[in-house]
Design a protein around this motif. Structure first.
Motif, mmCIF file in Angstrom:
data_model
loop_
_atom_site.group_PDB
_atom_site.id
_atom_site.type_symbol
_atom_site.label_atom_id
_atom_site.label_comp_id
_atom_site.label_asym_id
_atom_site.label_seq_id
_atom_site.Cartn_x
_atom_site.Cartn_y
_atom_site.Cartn_z
ATOM 1 N N ASP A 1 0.830 -1.212 0.000
ATOM 2 C CA ASP A 1 0.000 0.000 0.000
ATOM 3 C C ASP A 1 0.862 1.258 0.000
ATOM 4 O OD1 ASP A 1 -3.004 -0.826 1.935
ATOM 5 O OD2 ASP A 1 -2.474 -1.028 -0.190
ATOM 6 N N MET A 2 1.821 1.286 0.887
ATOM 7 C CA MET A 2 2.699 2.450 0.975
ATOM 8 C C MET A 2 3.405 2.694 -0.351
ATOM 9 S SD MET A 2 2.522 3.994 3.813
ATOM 10 C CE MET A 2 3.988 4.973 3.958
ATOM 11 N N GLU A 3 3.909 1.616 -0.891
ATOM 12 C CA GLU A 3 4.619 1.735 -2.152
ATOM 13 C C GLU A 3 3.708 2.265 -3.255
ATOM 14 O OE1 GLU A 3 7.763 1.610 -2.640
ATOM 15 O OE2 GLU A 3 7.383 2.114 -4.733
ATOM 16 N N LYS A 4 2.504 1.769 -3.260
ATOM 17 C CA LYS A 4 1.557 2.233 -4.271
ATOM 18 C C LYS A 4 1.249 3.705 -4.091
ATOM 19 C CE LYS A 4 -1.610 -0.972 -3.986
ATOM 20 N NZ LYS A 4 -2.812 -1.806 -4.116
ATOM 21 N N MET A 5 1.017 4.090 -2.839
ATOM 22 C CA MET A 5 0.692 5.500 -2.615
ATOM 23 C C MET A 5 1.877 6.387 -2.940
ATOM 24 S SD MET A 5 -1.891 5.854 0.565
ATOM 25 C CE MET A 5 -1.067 4.815 1.736
ATOM 26 N N ALA A 6 3.079 5.941 -2.565
ATOM 27 C CA ALA A 6 4.264 6.731 -2.868
ATOM 28 C C ALA A 6 4.464 6.867 -4.368
ATOM 29 C CB ALA A 6 5.500 6.092 -2.229
ATOM 30 N N ALA A 7 4.198 5.818 -5.090
ATOM 31 C CA ALA A 7 4.376 5.849 -6.544
ATOM 32 C C ALA A 7 3.200 6.509 -7.226
ATOM 33 C CB ALA A 7 4.541 4.427 -7.067
ATOM 34 N N GLY A 8 2.229 6.916 -6.440
ATOM 35 C CA GLY A 8 1.051 7.512 -7.040
ATOM 36 C C GLY A 8 0.258 6.495 -7.818
ATOM 37 N N ALA A 9 0.519 5.223 -7.501
ATOM 38 C CA ALA A 9 -0.112 4.170 -8.292
ATOM 39 C C ALA A 9 -1.422 3.713 -7.704
ATOM 40 C CB ALA A 9 0.847 2.979 -8.413
ATOM 41 N N MET A 10 -1.729 4.276 -6.539
ATOM 42 C CA MET A 10 -2.960 3.827 -5.930
ATOM 43 C C MET A 10 -4.144 4.511 -6.575
ATOM 44 S SD MET A 10 -3.948 3.727 -1.929
ATOM 45 C CE MET A 10 -2.831 2.404 -1.538
ATOM 46 N N ARG A 11 -5.116 3.736 -6.948
ATOM 47 C CA ARG A 11 -6.273 4.316 -7.607
ATOM 48 C C ARG A 11 -7.415 4.439 -6.626
ATOM 49 N NH1 ARG A 11 -5.821 4.724 -12.851
ATOM 50 N NH2 ARG A 11 -8.057 4.913 -13.156
ATOM 51 N N PHE A 12 -8.036 5.583 -6.655
ATOM 52 C CA PHE A 12 -9.191 5.825 -5.803
ATOM 53 C C PHE A 12 -10.422 5.954 -6.674
ATOM 54 C CE2 PHE A 12 -7.664 6.780 -1.500
ATOM 55 C CZ PHE A 12 -6.305 6.728 -1.732
ATOM 56 N N GLU A 13 -11.454 5.277 -6.259
ATOM 57 C CA GLU A 13 -12.723 5.425 -6.956
ATOM 58 C C GLU A 13 -13.672 6.143 -6.034
ATOM 59 O OE1 GLU A 13 -12.268 1.475 -9.763
ATOM 60 O OE2 GLU A 13 -14.192 1.941 -8.840
ATOM 61 N N MET A 14 -13.730 7.448 -6.265
ATOM 62 C CA MET A 14 -14.525 8.282 -5.360
ATOM 63 C C MET A 14 -15.982 8.255 -5.770
ATOM 64 S SD MET A 14 -12.200 9.505 -3.344
ATOM 65 C CE MET A 14 -12.753 11.007 -2.567
ATOM 66 N N GLU A 15 -16.809 8.076 -4.776
ATOM 67 C CA GLU A 15 -18.255 8.102 -5.023
ATOM 68 C C GLU A 15 -18.935 8.844 -3.890
ATOM 69 O OE1 GLU A 15 -19.858 4.032 -6.480
ATOM 70 O OE2 GLU A 15 -18.212 3.622 -5.078
ATOM 71 N N ALA A 16 -20.146 9.223 -4.172
ATOM 72 C CA ALA A 16 -20.953 9.801 -3.090
ATOM 73 C C ALA A 16 -21.709 8.647 -2.444
ATOM 74 C CB ALA A 16 -21.916 10.833 -3.666
ATOM 75 N N LEU A 17 -21.358 8.339 -1.206
ATOM 76 C CA LEU A 17 -21.969 7.195 -0.519
ATOM 77 C C LEU A 17 -22.540 7.625 0.812
ATOM 78 C CD1 LEU A 17 -19.071 4.645 -1.142
ATOM 79 C CD2 LEU A 17 -21.269 4.676 -2.316
ATOM 80 N N GLU A 18 -23.566 6.938 1.248
ATOM 81 C CA GLU A 18 -24.115 7.227 2.575
ATOM 82 C C GLU A 18 -23.131 6.751 3.610
ATOM 83 O OE1 GLU A 18 -28.114 6.720 3.904
ATOM 84 O OE2 GLU A 18 -28.790 6.427 1.823
ATOM 85 N N ILE A 19 -22.921 7.577 4.621
ATOM 86 C CA ILE A 19 -21.881 7.284 5.590
ATOM 87 C C ILE A 19 -22.279 6.135 6.525
ATOM 88 C CG2 ILE A 19 -22.680 9.059 7.209
ATOM 89 C CD1 ILE A 19 -19.030 7.973 6.510
ATOM 90 N N MET A 20 -23.529 6.093 6.928
ATOM 91 C CA MET A 20 -23.918 5.108 7.953
ATOM 92 C C MET A 20 -23.736 3.667 7.522
ATOM 93 S SD MET A 20 -24.198 6.707 10.589
ATOM 94 C CE MET A 20 -24.383 5.202 11.545
ATOM 95 N N PRO A 21 -24.186 3.314 6.319
ATOM 96 C CA PRO A 21 -23.973 1.913 5.912
ATOM 97 C C PRO A 21 -22.498 1.523 5.893
ATOM 98 C CG PRO A 21 -25.538 2.978 4.450
ATOM 99 C CD PRO A 21 -24.984 4.056 5.337
ATOM 100 N N LEU A 22 -21.653 2.501 5.514
ATOM 101 C CA LEU A 22 -20.208 2.212 5.470
ATOM 102 C C LEU A 22 -19.693 1.927 6.885
ATOM 103 C CD1 LEU A 22 -18.726 4.760 2.915
ATOM 104 C CD2 LEU A 22 -18.661 2.273 2.787
ATOM 105 N N VAL A 23 -20.094 2.813 7.781
ATOM 106 C CA VAL A 23 -19.614 2.646 9.160
ATOM 107 C C VAL A 23 -20.122 1.324 9.740
ATOM 108 C CG1 VAL A 23 -19.770 3.577 11.492
ATOM 109 C CG2 VAL A 23 -19.368 5.117 9.556
ATOM 110 N N GLU A 24 -21.362 1.045 9.462
ATOM 111 C CA GLU A 24 -21.938 -0.215 9.983
ATOM 112 C C GLU A 24 -21.204 -1.417 9.429
ATOM 113 O OE1 GLU A 24 -26.528 1.190 10.843
ATOM 114 O OE2 GLU A 24 -25.898 0.637 8.799
ATOM 115 N N GLU A 25 -20.895 -1.369 8.156
ATOM 116 C CA GLU A 25 -20.174 -2.473 7.542
ATOM 117 C C GLU A 25 -18.806 -2.618 8.179
ATOM 118 O OE1 GLU A 25 -19.912 -2.241 3.295
ATOM 119 O OE2 GLU A 25 -18.501 -3.932 3.172
ATOM 120 N N ALA A 26 -18.134 -1.473 8.435
ATOM 121 C CA ALA A 26 -16.800 -1.523 9.019
ATOM 122 C C ALA A 26 -16.856 -2.188 10.394
ATOM 123 C CB ALA A 26 -16.242 -0.101 9.124
#
Lengths: 785, 129
Positions: free
Chosen positions: A608-633
């Protein structure tokens, strides 16, 4: 013959001859009209007197020759002799007496008149010499002439010639005979500079055309008259006298209305005047010409002295006659030092371009103007650039008189040019040598410049690209869109590309496509927009990135594969799947398992660190409801919590709140925070998770009641491989990378992470994420990074 | 609802094979057939008639996706639930695998004690559980 007779005869003959001689002389003198008119009465009387004397003398002679007596009118007595003598000498003497009586005063008067004429001439000459205005001299002279000829009015004028060769009269002095307002005004306006009369069909015209004196004592009936303007005073007599200089007619004197008319006598009388007037006219013309030249030179000098430019005047040979102060200042030489020398000798030196000098020489040889820039040397040896304009100087006849050069010191300009050239060269060198391609385009998308690296990158020579549309460097569909895009930017100011470095695809000359890093700035040049594009061929970088990514992937796979076996085997043993183990063995297996899990996690974190440092990490940003995410976590990590004997409790909710996140990465963040909270809680404790709204953000907080974070550690907490206590690391697990990665992830998603803690009273970690807005198509952050 | 009983596992690494067998047979109680290659798996399909296929991704010869594609050609395999197992866990790789029409993707290393549970969980979700 008796001796007395011969003596007598001889005496008489001598006397007769003498008389004859005198008569002859007088006759000729009279004929020549030099002193007095031959036809004057007095003169006639004198001639007659001498004539009679001669006759008497002849009669006396014949006395001695009786043979001739029959021819004598008078008889042979004493009376006869008496009468002879009377007739001869007395009559002659009487006539002489009478003649002289008339002639002498006349001579006197004539001489007086002559003297007055001479005086007038002298005065005129003196006046001419003392006055720069010749007019006064001529005026006086005319006055005298009128006086001496007893004329009513007249003129003295120059005879000039038109371009066609026609003579015309220009008056130097003219009697003012204005007869009304108009003519008075005309006289007042034109007398000073001289009136011009061109009508050759006139009495004075006749004099001008023939070059001979014209006498018209009956003008009205004279065939040569031209007629007079209405109102003109009557003309009763006219005399026009051409003034000759050598054989050339230079002037005309005209006088009018002498009572009794004019005759040859007047012409003769005015003769001395004629020569003088001719000389005066000639002198005046020369003076005027001289004056004109002087004026010109004066004007030139005035201009030249005031100008800061240098002025050089040379003769036809090119030798310096005069220089102005400007030249002295520029060159350091004084006029005295350069007079008589040629500019080339004094002012030129080694740095002077011989070709330019030759060019100038050729132009001057052709008597043409020229202009050039060249190097001159001053007195002190210093050299400087001048711009020199040279013109030939001609006098009124078109004869070459010399040359005039005007020079300007252009050294500052040359220095500026050189500096500019050097600077431009330097800039060009930089442009040529910079590794990135630099392409500039104008407002219409036409390529304005294309540096060497751009040539290398695209495979075109600059000449193939400059002046053409930049879209030739793009593949479809951008190629077709670019013009529209540029136009839209210029009218709306909305930019998609300006200022941002982004990855685009370029098209090489051979048609191949390749990835480009493109950064564009806008500049203004002469009020027009220009765009500078810096392009970098990132084919190699992308290849390396891909290799790196592949390597990461491969490494990841290669590491995980054996880990799977290790983890699997140990897990099975520890889980009792293969039967009970001896206590010691179980303990050791436990140790091995824990460490293999640690190793697994480390591999994940490192990647992960290597990917982020290389800028190779891809983010797929979406508009998501926060509560379901927190509950899942919470759900996903519950097992971990249970393993630590820690429970998770969702303390507060925020329903219907949308955040912009990458769901997967958010879960990763939550996993880290929750596992940390569980790890650092004591057994049986609770970890509270709360979700709340803070301005434009949603805050998710994870609170534990563990030992808290010591003061000394607070600033290092997000650093890599830092844990409060090295001894704790193995105990509590964790790679030491978790928070570092978590913070990077949170930041990548546009959020913030922080914590509050008091040693001994637990810690609360909170993540603030931005509330989602509706997706904006023009919002650059809406697109995936 | 039908139950999950027979699982065909395709994995080339023998050590991992062993772990899987223990995890699924001993711990999970499933009937397990292990194949070391895609070809072997395809051959064994008809005979074994699995309820679920656990398919490794990185294998020499036919890799996981290729095996899946071939499997789908077979009448028995056309609608068979398949779960990938892989050490390549980059998000895009996972996403790609998920898009191939499988029930799920399990990451390596995995917890052998929880593997059976996980498979049952997928099964339940598939059958509306």
């Amino acid at each position: 013959m008796p001796e007395a007779v011969i003596t007598d005869v001889l005496l008489e003959v001598v006397r007769a001859l003498l008389l004859l001689g005198v008569l002859g002389v007088l006759w000729r003198h009279g004929k020549s009209g030099r002193a007095v008119s031959a036809y004057h009465t007095g003169w006639r009387l004198i001639l007659g007197g001498f004539g009679l004397m001669l006759l008497g003398s002849l009669l006396d002679v014949t006395d001695n020759f009786p043979a001739l007596n029959p021819y004598v009118v008078i008889g042979d007595t004493e009376t006869e002799a008496w009468l002879e003598k009377l007739v001869g000498y007395t009559g002659g003497s009487l006539l002489l007496f009478l003649g002289f009586r008339r002639w002498v005063p006349l001579m006197g008067k004539q001489r007086q008149r002559h003297q007055r004429l001479m005086d007038a001439i002298v005065r005129a000459q003196a006046s001419f010499i003392s006055n720069t205005e010749a007019r006064q001299a001529f005026d006086e002279l005319l006055g005298n002439v009128l006086d001496l000829t007893n004329s009513e009015y007249g003129f003295i004028g120059e005879v000039l010639y038109t371009a066609a060769g026609q003579p015309y009269l220009k008056t130097s002095a003219i009697t003012n005979i204005a007869w009304n307002d108009a003519t008075r005004a005309f006289y007042a306006a034109h007398t000073p500079q001289g009136m011009e009369f061109t009508n050759l069909n006139s009495l004075f015209g006749a004099a001008m055309t023939t070059g001979e004196p014209v006498i018209a004592n009956d003008p009205d009936h004279d065939p040569r008259r031209g007629g007079l303007p209405a109102g003109h005073p009557p003309l009763t007599a006219f005399l026009g006298l051409p003034i000759l200089l050598g054989r050339r007619m230079v002037g005309l004197v005209g006088v009018a209305n002498r009572p009794g008319g004019y005759s040859q006598e007047e012409i003769t009388f005015l003769e001395p005047l004629s020569g003088t007037i001719a000389q005066l006219i000639d002198a005046r013309q020369a003076t005027q010409a001289h004056l004109a030249i002087n004026n010109t030179i004066k004007q030139l000098s005035l201009v030249a002295s005031k100008t800061t430019n240098g002025v050089i005047i040379t003769d036809v040979e090119g030798q310096i006659e005069w220089v102005n102060a400007g030249f002295e200042r520029i060159s350091g030489y004084t006029l005295a030092e350069v007079r008589g020398r040629k500019p080339g000798e004094v002012l030129q030196g080694p740095a002077t371009d011989p070709a330019t000098v030759a060019e100038i020489g050729r132009a001057l040889g052709r008597r043409e103007s020229c202009e050039a820039e060249l190097v001159n040397y001053g007195k002190s040896g210093h050299h400087y650039w001048i711009n020199i304009k040279i013109d030939p100087i001609r006098d009124d006849d078109g004869q070459l008189r010399g040359f005039m050069g005007i020079e300007t010191d252009i050294s500052p300009r040359k220095a500026a040019e050189a500096s500019l050239a050097a600077s431009a060269q330097h800039t060009q060198a930089v442009l040529d040598n910079v590794l990135d391609g630099i392409v500039t385009i104008d407002g219409q998308g036409m390529v304005d410049s294309f540096n060497r690296s751009a040539e290398r990158i695209f495979g075109y020579v600059a000449g193939e690209v400059v002046g053409r549309n930049v879209s030739m460097l793009m593949p479809e569909p951008y190629r077709g869109e670019h013009d529209e895009y540029l136009r839209r930017y210029q009218t709306t100011g909305v930019a998609r590309v300006i200022g941002i470095g982004r990855e685009v695809r370029g098209r090489r000359k051979d048609g191949s496509l390749f990835p480009l890093d493109l950064a564009i700035t806008e500049i203004s040049r002469d009020g027009q927009p220009f765009y500078i594009g810096v392009v970098r061929d990132i084919t190699e970088r992308k290849r390396l990135d891909r290799l790196k990514k592949e390597f990461l992937s491969t490494v990841s796979h290669e590491l995980r594969t054996p880990l799977t076996s290790i983890r699997g085997a140990l897990g099975l043993m520890a889980g009792g799947a293969v039967g009970a183990l001896p206590e010691q063995a179980e303990h050791l297996v436990g140790i091995a398992l824990k460490n293999s899990e640690h190793l697994s996690q480390l591999v994940n974190d490192l990647l992960d660190m290597e990917k982020m440092a290389a800028g190779a990490m891809r983010f797929e940003m979406e508009a998501l409801e926060i509560m379901p995410l927190v509950e899942e976590a919470v759900e996903v990590n519950r097992a971990y919590g249970e393993a630590c004997k820690v429970s998770f409790h969702l303390a507060s909710r925020l329903d219907e709140a949308l955040v912009r996140v990458d769901g997967r990465r958010f879960l990763q963040v939550m996993a880290n925070l929750l596992s940390n909270a569980a790890k650092f809680s004591r057994e049986g404790e609770q970890v509270e998770i709360s979700v709340s709204r803070r301005d434009a953000h949603v805050r998710v907080a994870v609170q534990d009641h563990g030992p808290g974070i010591p003061e000394s550690f607070r600033k290092n907490i997000f650093k890599q491989f830092s844990q409060a206590d090295a001894s704790d690391t193995r105990q509590r697990g964790g790679t030491g990378l978790g928070l570092a990665i978590t913070r990077k992830l949170v930041r990548h998603m546009g959020g913030r992470i922080g914590f509050e803690s008091r040693e001994g009273a637990g810690a609360t970690f909170h993540v603030d994420l931005p509330l989602a807005r509706p997706i904006d198509s023009n919002d650059p952050s809406a697109t995936s990074d | 609802m039908s139950s999950l009983e027979r699982i065909l596992c395709v994995e080339d690494d023998p050590d991992i094979q062993e772990v899987i067998r223990l995890a699924l047979e001993t711990v999970g109680g499933f009937t397990v057939k292990l194949c070391a290659s895609g070809r072997e798996a395809l051959a064994g399909m008809a005979g074994f008639r699995p309820d679920l296929v656990l398919l490794d991704v990185m294998m020499p010869g036919m890799d996981g996706p290729q095996t899946l594609a071939a499997l789908r050609q077979q009448p028995e395999g056309a609608a068979l639930p398949v779960i990938f197992m892989t050490a390549k866990v980059q998000p895009e790789e996972v996403a790609h695998l998920e898009s191939l029409g499988v029930l799920g993707v399990i990451a390596k290393p995995f917890d052998p004690m929880a593997l059976a549970q996980e498979l049952r969980g997928h099964w339940r979700r598939l059958h509306g559980g």
